[in-house]
Scaffold this motif. Structure first.
Motif, PDB file in Angstrom:
ATOM      1  N   ASP A 208       0.816  -1.231  -0.011  1.00 44.10           N
ATOM      2  CA  ASP A 208       0.216  -0.002   0.057  1.00 44.10           C
ATOM      3  C   ASP A 208       0.990   0.991   0.261  1.00 44.10           C
ATOM      4  O   ASP A 208       1.094   1.646   1.189  1.00 44.10           O
TER       5      ASP A 208
ATOM      6  N   SER B  20       0.220   4.283  -0.730  1.00 40.53           N
ATOM      7  CA  SER B  20      -0.394   5.625  -0.321  1.00 40.53           C
ATOM      8  C   SER B  20      -0.358   5.644   1.165  1.00 40.53           C
ATOM      9  O   SER B  20      -0.088   6.736   1.954  1.00 40.53           O
ATOM     10  N   SER B  21      -0.504   4.705   1.921  1.00 39.20           N
ATOM     11  CA  SER B  21      -0.530   4.545   3.311  1.00 39.20           C
ATOM     12  C   SER B  21       0.954   4.860   3.964  1.00 39.20           C
ATOM     13  O   SER B  21       1.138   5.508   4.818  1.00 39.20           O
TER      14      SER B  21
ATOM     15  N   SER C 157      -2.344   5.259   9.707  1.00 44.00           N
ATOM     16  CA  SER C 157      -1.837   6.396   8.871  1.00 44.00           C
ATOM     17  C   SER C 157      -2.857   7.473   8.995  1.00 44.00           C
ATOM     18  O   SER C 157      -2.334   8.680   8.956  1.00 44.00           O
ATOM     19  N   LEU C 158      -4.038   7.264   9.033  1.00 41.05           N
ATOM     20  CA  LEU C 158      -5.143   8.165   9.126  1.00 41.05           C
ATOM     21  C   LEU C 158      -4.978   9.011  10.818  1.00 41.05           C
ATOM     22  O   LEU C 158      -5.032  10.274  10.976  1.00 41.05           O
TER      23      LEU C 158
ATOM     24  N   ALA D 113      -4.358  10.201   3.620  1.00 44.24           N
ATOM     25  CA  ALA D 113      -4.758   9.359   4.503  1.00 44.24           C
ATOM     26  C   ALA D 113      -6.282   8.918   4.452  1.00 44.24           C
ATOM     27  O   ALA D 113      -6.634   7.689   4.680  1.00 44.24           O
TER      28      ALA D 113
ATOM     29  N   THR E  46      -3.366  -6.339   0.063  1.00 49.15           N
ATOM     30  CA  THR E  46      -2.309  -5.908   0.822  1.00 49.15           C
ATOM     31  C   THR E  46      -1.383  -7.167   1.355  1.00 49.15           C
ATOM     32  O   THR E  46      -1.862  -8.053   1.811  1.00 49.15           O
TER      33      THR E  46
ATOM     34  N   PRO F 154      -4.173   1.155   7.188  1.00 56.81           N
ATOM     35  CA  PRO F 154      -4.411   2.711   6.804  1.00 56.81           C
ATOM     36  C   PRO F 154      -5.072   3.681   7.955  1.00 56.81           C
ATOM     37  O   PRO F 154      -4.816   4.703   7.928  1.00 56.81           O
TER      38      PRO F 154
ATOM     39  N   ASN G  27       1.510  -0.987   6.042  1.00 51.55           N
ATOM     40  CA  ASN G  27       0.951  -0.432   7.299  1.00 51.55           C
ATOM     41  C   ASN G  27      -0.200  -0.330   7.104  1.00 51.55           C
ATOM     42  O   ASN G  27      -1.120  -0.089   5.922  1.00 51.55           O
TER      43      ASN G  27
ATOM     44  N   ARG H 155      -9.173   0.642   0.960  1.00 48.21           N
ATOM     45  CA  ARG H 155      -8.433  -0.394   1.752  1.00 48.21           C
ATOM     46  C   ARG H 155      -8.940  -1.593   1.198  1.00 48.21           C
ATOM     47  O   ARG H 155      -9.915  -1.946   0.829  1.00 48.21           O
TER      48      ARG H 155
ATOM     49  N   SER I 169      -6.548   6.531   1.435  1.00 44.55           N
ATOM     50  CA  SER I 169      -5.950   5.256   1.882  1.00 44.55           C
ATOM     51  C   SER I 169      -6.850   4.318   2.548  1.00 44.55           C
ATOM     52  O   SER I 169      -6.832   3.122   2.655  1.00 44.55           O
ATOM     53  N   ALA I 170      -7.609   4.985   3.545  1.00 43.15           N
ATOM     54  CA  ALA I 170      -8.353   4.324   4.477  1.00 43.15           C
ATOM     55  C   ALA I 170      -9.706   4.001   3.492  1.00 43.15           C
ATOM     56  O   ALA I 170     -10.291   2.785   3.947  1.00 43.15           O
TER      57      ALA I 170
END
Length: 116
Positions: free
Chosen positions: A28, A30-31, A79-80, A57, A69, A76, A74, A64, A60-61
């Motif tokens: 992933d 973007s995460s 990351s958020l 973030a 993945t 998401p 990581n 998902r 990416s959430a």
């Protein structure tokens, strides 16, 4: 002696095959880039970079795909959360540090003593 539904029967063995979604094991990005940008925002306190990082973030959430993945990717939601805390950390000093007024910044000139 064995029946057709006996799981120990060697003639009933089948080759292991994974679903198609598991074959293309993708990370992933973007995460991972969102986590990097969150760290960059916290170090530099750049408020203008914090908002696109929050959008990345959230993206990416929302996008998902757990079956596509890797296990080492990581998550998401971490990351958020890190993007929200980076946004908070970039705006937090504005509420703690009061701006210095111009009268307190420049020292007052002392009038010269009168010549009596």
């Amino acid at each position: 002696m064995s029946t057709a539904d006996d799981p120990r029967d060697p003639s009933l063995e089948r080759r292991l095959s994974f679903p198609r979604a598991w074959i293309a094991d993708a990370s992933d990005p973007s995460s991972a880039s969102g986590m990097f940008l969150s760290g960059l925002v916290m170090v530099t306190k750049n408020r203008y970079l914090a908002w696109p990082n929050l959008l990345l973030a959230i993206n990416s959430a929302i996008n998902r795909h757990p079956l596509r993945t890797k296990d080492s990717a990581n998550p998401p939601f971490s990351s958020l959360m890190l993007a929200v805390f980076a946004l908070f950390a970039s705006y937090f000093p504005m509420f703690l540090i009061s701006p210095v007024s111009s009268s307190a910044q420049a020292p007052q000139a002392v009038p010269p003593p009168s010549g009596q």
